[in-house]
Design a protein around this motif. Structure first.
Motif, mmCIF file in Angstrom:
data_model
loop_
_atom_site.group_PDB
_atom_site.id
_atom_site.type_symbol
_atom_site.label_atom_id
_atom_site.label_comp_id
_atom_site.label_asym_id
_atom_site.label_seq_id
_atom_site.Cartn_x
_atom_site.Cartn_y
_atom_site.Cartn_z
ATOM 1 N N PRO A 78 0.826 -1.217 0.000
ATOM 2 C CA PRO A 78 0.000 0.000 0.000
ATOM 3 C C PRO A 78 0.856 1.260 0.000
ATOM 4 O O PRO A 78 1.192 1.816 1.043
ATOM 5 N N VAL A 79 1.223 1.737 -1.180
ATOM 6 C CA VAL A 79 2.112 2.889 -1.325
ATOM 7 C C VAL A 79 1.428 3.979 -2.138
ATOM 8 O O VAL A 79 0.776 3.695 -3.135
ATOM 9 N N ASP A 80 1.594 5.226 -1.697
ATOM 10 C CA ASP A 80 1.006 6.364 -2.407
ATOM 11 C C ASP A 80 1.998 7.042 -3.353
ATOM 12 O O ASP A 80 1.623 7.504 -4.426
ATOM 13 N N VAL A 81 3.268 7.113 -2.915
ATOM 14 C CA VAL A 81 4.300 7.795 -3.706
ATOM 15 C C VAL A 81 5.547 6.923 -3.763
ATOM 16 O O VAL A 81 5.961 6.351 -2.760
ATOM 17 N N PHE A 82 6.163 6.847 -4.950
ATOM 18 C CA PHE A 82 7.411 6.102 -5.121
ATOM 19 C C PHE A 82 8.487 7.046 -5.601
ATOM 20 O O PHE A 82 8.298 7.783 -6.573
ATOM 21 N N LEU A 83 9.647 7.044 -4.924
ATOM 22 C CA LEU A 83 10.799 7.854 -5.299
ATOM 23 C C LEU A 83 11.945 6.898 -5.599
ATOM 24 O O LEU A 83 12.441 6.206 -4.700
ATOM 25 N N SER A 84 12.360 6.842 -6.851
ATOM 26 C CA SER A 84 13.380 5.894 -7.286
ATOM 27 C C SER A 84 14.718 6.588 -7.515
ATOM 28 O O SER A 84 14.769 7.793 -7.779
ATOM 29 N N ALA A 85 15.804 5.807 -7.420
ATOM 30 C CA ALA A 85 17.131 6.348 -7.684
ATOM 31 C C ALA A 85 17.543 6.165 -9.137
ATOM 32 O O ALA A 85 18.664 6.511 -9.513
ATOM 33 N N ASP A 86 16.654 5.624 -9.950
ATOM 34 C CA ASP A 86 16.916 5.536 -11.379
ATOM 35 C C ASP A 86 15.611 5.494 -12.154
ATOM 36 O O ASP A 86 14.530 5.350 -11.586
ATOM 37 N N GLN A 87 15.718 5.631 -13.460
ATOM 38 C CA GLN A 87 14.534 5.645 -14.313
ATOM 39 C C GLN A 87 14.013 4.233 -14.576
ATOM 40 O O GLN A 87 12.814 4.042 -14.811
ATOM 41 N N ASN A 88 14.902 3.261 -14.539
ATOM 42 C CA ASN A 88 14.538 1.900 -14.915
ATOM 43 C C ASN A 88 13.383 1.341 -14.085
ATOM 44 O O ASN A 88 12.405 0.814 -14.644
ATOM 45 N N TRP A 89 13.475 1.452 -12.768
ATOM 46 C CA TRP A 89 12.437 0.852 -11.913
ATOM 47 C C TRP A 89 11.128 1.625 -11.995
ATOM 48 O O TRP A 89 10.048 1.059 -11.850
ATOM 49 N N TYR A 214 28.941 6.394 -16.862
ATOM 50 C CA TYR A 214 27.669 5.795 -16.456
ATOM 51 C C TYR A 214 26.511 6.733 -16.775
ATOM 52 O O TYR A 214 26.711 7.936 -16.982
ATOM 53 N N SER A 215 25.343 6.168 -16.821
ATOM 54 C CA SER A 215 24.146 6.955 -17.140
ATOM 55 C C SER A 215 23.900 8.013 -16.067
ATOM 56 O O SER A 215 24.241 7.808 -14.896
ATOM 57 N N PRO A 216 23.295 9.145 -16.425
ATOM 58 C CA PRO A 216 23.003 10.187 -15.437
ATOM 59 C C PRO A 216 22.154 9.653 -14.289
ATOM 60 O O PRO A 216 21.189 8.925 -14.505
ATOM 61 N N VAL A 217 22.559 9.996 -13.068
ATOM 62 C CA VAL A 217 21.815 9.560 -11.886
ATOM 63 C C VAL A 217 20.705 10.571 -11.624
ATOM 64 O O VAL A 217 20.916 11.604 -10.986
ATOM 65 N N VAL A 218 19.537 10.278 -12.143
ATOM 66 C CA VAL A 218 18.382 11.175 -12.020
ATOM 67 C C VAL A 218 17.282 10.465 -11.234
ATOM 68 O O VAL A 218 16.944 9.323 -11.517
ATOM 69 N N TYR A 219 16.741 11.159 -10.239
ATOM 70 C CA TYR A 219 15.714 10.591 -9.365
ATOM 71 C C TYR A 219 14.310 10.985 -9.839
ATOM 72 O O TYR A 219 13.969 12.173 -9.824
ATOM 73 N N PRO A 220 13.492 10.018 -10.241
ATOM 74 C CA PRO A 220 12.100 10.313 -10.584
ATOM 75 C C PRO A 220 11.159 9.993 -9.411
ATOM 76 O O PRO A 220 11.475 9.159 -8.556
ATOM 77 N N ALA A 221 10.034 10.650 -9.398
ATOM 78 C CA ALA A 221 8.988 10.383 -8.400
ATOM 79 C C ALA A 221 7.649 10.323 -9.108
ATOM 80 O O ALA A 221 7.465 10.932 -10.164
ATOM 81 N N ALA A 222 6.711 9.578 -8.529
ATOM 82 C CA ALA A 222 5.379 9.480 -9.132
ATOM 83 C C ALA A 222 4.361 9.051 -8.094
ATOM 84 O O ALA A 222 4.702 8.413 -7.085
ATOM 85 N N VAL A 223 3.111 9.409 -8.354
ATOM 86 C CA VAL A 223 1.978 8.942 -7.544
ATOM 87 C C VAL A 223 1.540 7.595 -8.106
ATOM 88 O O VAL A 223 1.456 7.420 -9.322
ATOM 89 N N LEU A 224 1.268 6.665 -7.224
ATOM 90 C CA LEU A 224 0.877 5.331 -7.670
ATOM 91 C C LEU A 224 -0.626 5.241 -7.889
ATOM 92 O O LEU A 224 -1.417 5.826 -7.139
ATOM 93 N N SER A 225 -1.009 4.505 -8.904
ATOM 94 C CA SER A 225 -2.425 4.361 -9.245
ATOM 95 C C SER A 225 -3.165 3.501 -8.235
ATOM 96 O O SER A 225 -4.393 3.528 -8.176
ATOM 97 N N THR A 226 -2.429 2.741 -7.425
ATOM 98 C CA THR A 226 -3.041 1.850 -6.439
ATOM 99 C C THR A 226 -3.110 2.461 -5.054
ATOM 100 O O THR A 226 -3.617 1.829 -4.123
ATOM 101 N N GLY A 227 -2.595 3.678 -4.892
ATOM 102 C CA GLY A 227 -2.590 4.317 -3.583
ATOM 103 C C GLY A 227 -3.979 4.750 -3.140
ATOM 104 O O GLY A 227 -4.885 4.933 -3.950
#
Length: 257
Positions: A78-89, A214-227
């Motif tokens: 049960p997660v509302d927001v995800f903050l990743s350390a890369d774009q892949n995940w 190495y690829s640029p280390v860019v952090y994306p964030a998003a609201v989850l559709s299941t939150g």
């Protein structure tokens, strides 16, 4: 009598209407955030500041490797927001339709550094100076689930060093564990983010990894559709991009996106 009944009903309706918003405003609301381990210090501070501005909101934070967190979300966490350390995940979750369309944003950048304990006399000015014959254990995040480990693998592969060093690697579940391995001496050296240097005074930078490797280390964030709190999650995401939140990230060693 009929007029009295109507008057009582009208009065009850007024009380209900006036008390409704007040009770909803004071009701405690929850946001559940899963974030890359490298964000732990900065995000705790940002969450405290957000809660101070929104007294009726309580934020629960969960930190780990981005891959592990993404897998938890795929399994129904049960997660509302995800903050990743890369774009892949983040891409993985988007492909699974687990991200609310239009909410994905990039909010910070980072760099990769090669570290050792502060007391060491080891001198390595570039990664090309690493001698497989004299180096001890090297702590890195598991490339399969930890973005920092994947960036490390990419850099070492581009230098032709990955295969020569593979027997020296100690794989960690996230960058915090990499830092612990080096601090404790369980690993002689390790690869972490530049921002991780703000967590400890027990390590030193042997060399900064050339960003071209190495690829640029860019952090994306998003609201989850299941939150369960998408609108509140959007408010937090907006706050994450504010000047005050960006200043906190900068204080913790991140670069503004």
């Amino acid at each position: 009598m009929r007029q009295l009944v109507i008057l009582c009903m009208f009065f009850s309706l007024l009380v209900a209407c006036s008390s409704g918003p007040e009770s909803s405003d004071t009701e405690k609301k929850e946001i559940f955030i899963s974030a890359a381990a490298s964000l732990s210090g900065a995000l705790k501070k940002i969450s405290e500041d957000f809660e101070a501005e929104h007294p009726n909101v309580n934020i629960t934070l969960n930190f780990s490797g981005s891959g592990k967190l993404a897998q938890q979300i795929q399994q129904g966490a049960p997660v509302d927001v995800f903050l990743s350390a890369d774009q892949n995940w983040m891409d993985v979750l988007e492909q699974d339709n687990l991200i609310l369309p239009g909410t994905r944003v990039n909010f910070a950048k980072n760099s990769l550094v090669f570290i050792s304990q502060k007391e060491t006399d080891k001198k390595i000015h570039t990664l090309k100076d690493i001698d497989p014959g004299s180096i001890g254990q090297i702590a890195i995040g598991n490339p399969k689930s930890v973005p920092a480990g994947n960036y490390t693998k990419e850099a070492l592969t581009n230098l032709g060093l990955w295969d020569n060093l593979i027997e020296h690697f100690v794989y960690a579940k996230d960058v915090r564990q990499v830092l612990t391995y080096v601090e404790s001496g369980n690993a002689e050296v390790g690869f972490v983010y530049g921002s991780d240097l703000h967590r400890t005074e027990s390590v030193q930078v042997l060399t900064e990894v050339d960003s071209d490797l190495y690829s640029p280390v860019v952090y994306p964030a998003a609201v989850l559709s299941t939150g369960e709190s998408p609108e509140l999650a959007k408010v937090f995401l907006s706050y994450l991009q504010s000047d005050s939140a960006q200043a906190v990230l900068e204080n913790y060693g991140f670069m503004n996106y």
